[in-house]
Scaffold this active site. Structure first.
Site, PDB file in Angstrom:
ATOM      1  N   HIS A   1       2.533   2.602   9.026  1.00  0.00           N
ATOM      2  CA  HIS A   1       1.685   2.968  10.158  1.00  0.00           C
ATOM      3  C   HIS A   1       1.084   4.359   9.937  1.00  0.00           C
ATOM      4  CE1 HIS A   1       2.484  -0.256  13.145  1.00  0.00           C
ATOM      5  NE2 HIS A   1       3.591  -0.405  12.434  1.00  0.00           N
TER       6      HIS A   1
ATOM      7  N   CYS B   1       0.222  -2.727   8.780  1.00  0.00           N
ATOM      8  CA  CYS B   1       1.501  -3.370   9.081  1.00  0.00           C
ATOM      9  C   CYS B   1       1.330  -4.877   9.309  1.00  0.00           C
ATOM     10  CB  CYS B   1       2.185  -2.680  10.262  1.00  0.00           C
ATOM     11  SG  CYS B   1       3.958  -3.034  10.343  1.00  0.00           S
TER      12      CYS B   1
ATOM     13  N   GLU C   1      -1.223   5.794  11.450  1.00  0.00           N
ATOM     14  CA  GLU C   1      -1.570   6.463  12.705  1.00  0.00           C
ATOM     15  C   GLU C   1      -0.421   7.319  13.243  1.00  0.00           C
ATOM     16  OE1 GLU C   1       0.016   2.401  14.093  1.00  0.00           O
ATOM     17  OE2 GLU C   1      -1.036   3.253  12.362  1.00  0.00           O
TER      18      GLU C   1
END
Length: 236
Positions: free
Chosen positions: A210, A115, A212
């Protein structure tokens, strides 16, 4: 097997009541994704690169993860004005992240940029950003959408897919590409969602989303962290 050390620059936070002070933090989901991949995530302090040796600090690590965060100051990429939507700008954070991006690539250390991290790499290499993509109907905040992965890229090699479901939280995007960068993924609206660097000495990929957020349940997203740690071990 010894876990390779993965440097993760901290993010400044003013709201950490449990610690009683402002803090330097990283998202737990991000750290856990590196740990699941077999890496040893190490949060590093964003010190002023004008008075500290960033190259020397990074050289002790096996890889780097440049995480998400607030917006880069528009003057960093030559913009004369600042859009009203720009938020959480911090000059020290900008200076450090841009230096980390440049020095990591110079050292040939494996690098995964996420990002804001992708945007920092693009700016570090002379690229620019679109400061605001538009209103809620255009920005990519709180959105999970498909991205198309370019064939033959490191991103495709890492994820083994040409389509991925990406969890996004951003209102800015790449405008002009930095020197040597190529696009490895795009959203349906044309937004650049992945970048790579032709001829890079070390493993490097950057994603605008993202990974994660969903890596704990989506093997495609976890595969990005696995690829980083594998490269940090000396794999390809």
């Amino acid at each position: 097997m010894t876990r390779p050390l993965i440097a993760v620059p901290a993010r400044f936070s003013a709201t950490t009541s449990a610690l009683r002070y402002a803090a330097e933090v990283n998202a737990r989901a991000l750290i856990e994704a590196v740990w699941r991949a077999g890496g040893e995530p190490v949060t590093i302090h964003p010190a002023d690169p004008a008075v500290t040796d960033v190259t020397g600090r990074l050289a002790r690590f096996d890889g780097v993860l440049l995480p998400g965060g607030g917006d880069l100051a528009p003057h960093r990429y030559g913009a004369a004005d600042t859009h009203d939507s720009v938020y959480d700008v911090d000059d020290l954070q900008d200076a450090f992240d841009l230096e980390v991006a440049s020095r990591t690539l110079e050292l040939g250390l494996p690098l995964l940029a996420v990002c804001r991290g992708l945007q920092a790499v693009n700016v570090a290499l002379g690229g620019t950003l679109e400061q605001d993509m538009g209103g809620p109907e255009r920005e990519h905040r709180h959105v999970v959408h498909p991205v198309t992965v370019e064939r033959g890229t490191l991103l495709e090699r890492a994820t083994a897919v040409q389509k991925a479901e990406a969890s996004c939280y951003h209102h800015q995007r790449v405008d002009r590409l930095g020197s040597g960068l190529t696009v490895s993924a795009r959203a349906a609206d044309g937004t650049v969602e992945g970048l790579e660097l032709a001829g890079s000495e070390g493993w490097f990929t950057a994603v605008q989303w993202h990974p994660e957020d969903t890596a704990h349940e989506d093997p495609v997203q976890q595969a990005l962290f696995d690829a980083l740690v594998n490269a940090a071990r000396g794999g390809h």
